[in-house]
Design an enzyme around this catalytic site. Structure first.
Site: not given
Length: 450
Positions: A201, A379
């Site tokens: 991430c 994302c």
């Protein structure tokens, strides 16, 4: 009416609603498992290493392929976490308790949970060895061991977390310390870091910066805060469309971004962070902080680094389109532990799971895999307590957006999807093997559009 509401009330989206209901109906209630340190059998048709998002998702899918009694998951942890929500936990918008469930509750019913740690892989003999000394053989192996947090590679950590003013959203043990540091902030430097390694991430290190800035504004402390993002990278984000949008926000909110700066030491007792200039190796700078958020260096799990399944950098060496191992045809990889050249996110795992399911099913029939993974990842860039830029892109760092509107704009609807809808999707569909990413929705929403 928000864009998402408008979209979701369209005829196209009603199909999506039906899909969600169908998934909920198909996915029978999960039964609690009692993990065992000793496998019930010595051999399994499909052996899954890792009980994270990739491992559980693939166990669910393989159960439907070969039967639950022929599948086992090797996982030592008692708790399973939905880690994407930790960004909001660190900012005080969600409770940590909402992110975790017992591992026993997510293992597919009938699938064997082997509560042990893998210490050796032997793909030449089609077996693995666990920390209890037991060996298990397999016909097909799925490696889903995730990524390793290497806090100790920063001098002064992890022991520095015993001091106040420092936190990290990447660990269940330190994410609540981020919120404490944010609440206790008075005045001075608030520093956010990005390490000089691949990480999971990659948007998370800056998400907490935007949330912290919003919190400072809400609590009247913004004028006393000097917000600094020190990143080892040379750009704020890898996809130009979203990078441009983020740079506008950074300028508008008066945030300081320093590139090619890598955190090498934390002097927690003095509240000092030491950064190395990657353009001038050996040159360091000491910055005092009132708040420090650390994103740790990361690497492939140690057990993989020395394994025959790893590439030179230690990651599982798989074909980027089929997820099949390049040298061992009965070995497959998914998620953060692989060398797939895309961002390591839960959204990527979802998309990969559908491809890998199809790949394995064809190989089981002695057929050649045809469905190809395009590198899709997502994302949700949280830029405030009610705003998200939803970045979606492929292997070529080109936008691959699901919704028929410009996703580089901050939107409340995308925040609600990140904070409320995605966790439901994860627990109720993805882990049960019924969610392979939004590709079908993308086609649905863009019907008739150029």
């Amino acid at each position: 009416m928000t864009p998402l509401v408008a979209v979701m009330s369209s005829p196209r989206a009603r199909l999506f609603t039906c899909f969600l209901r169908l998934g909920a109906q198909q996915a029978s209630p999960l039964q609690l498992h009692t993990g065992t340190g000793l496998a019930a059998k010595n051999h399994y048709e499909v052996l899954v290493l890792g009980g994270g998002s990739g491992g559980i998702t693939m166990a669910s899918r393989m159960k439907r392929r070969v039967g639950a009694e022929n599948v086992a998951v090797v996982e030592p942890s008692e708790r399973h976490f939905y880690q994407p929500i930790w960004t909001l936990v660190g900012a005080g918008a969600k409770q940590l308790s909402s992110s975790g469930r017992p591992t026993a509750s997510v293992i597919p019913s009938g699938v064997e949970w082997i509560k042990a740690r893998v210490v050796e892989l032997n793909p030449d003999k089609n077996c693995i060895r666990m920390d209890n000394g037991k060996e298990i053989s397999y016909r097909y192996l799925i490696i889903a061991l995730g990524i390793q947090l290497d806090y100790e590679k920063i001098k002064g950590l992890p022991e520095g977390f015993a001091h106040p003013k420092i936190g990290s959203n990447y660990s269940v043990r330190t994410v609540e310390k981020t919120w404490k540091a944010l609440q206790d902030f008075k005045e001075g430097n608030a520093i956010f870091t990005f390490p000089n390694t691949p990480i999971k991430c990659a948007g998370a290190p800056q998400k907490i910066m935007y949330l912290s800035e919003a919190h400072f504004r809400k609590t009247g402390k913004r004028s006393k805060a000097n917000i600094i993002f020190n990143t080892s990278l040379g750009a704020i984000f890898g996809v130009k469309k979203y990078a441009d949008a983020l740079l506008d926000i950074i300028q508008e909110r008066n945030l300081t971004v320093n590139y090619k700066q890598n955190l090498v030491e934390v002097r927690a007792e003095k509240q000092e962070a030491v950064f190395e200039n990657l353009d001038k190796p050996g040159e360091t700078q000491v910055i005092s902080y009132e708040m420090l958020h650390v994103t740790p260096p990361m690497s492939s799990p140690d057990v993989l680094k020395t394994s025959a399944v790893a590439d030179a950098a230690g990651w599982v060496d798989v074909d980027k389109e089929t997820l099949q191992h390049k040298r061992y045809p009965n070995v497959f990889g998914i998620g953060d532990c692989t060398n797939l050249p895309t961002s390591k996110t839960a959204a990527a795992v979802a998309a990969q799971s559908g491809i890998l399911d199809r790949t394995i099913s064809l190989i089981m029939k002695n057929e050649t895999p045809v469905k190809k993974y395009d590198g899709y990842t997502s994302c949700p860039l949280v830029t405030g307590y009610d705003r998200v830029i939803l970045a979606e892109f492929d292997y070529n760092a080109q936008p691959l957006e699901t919704f028929p509107f410009d996703q580089s704009k901050e939107r409340l609807s995308m925040y609600l999807m990140k904070a409320e809808m995605m966790p439901l999707l994860y627990w109720n569909l993805m882990l049960r093997g019924y969610w392979g990413g939004p590709a079908f929705l993308r086609k649905l929403f863009h019907l008739g559009m150029r």
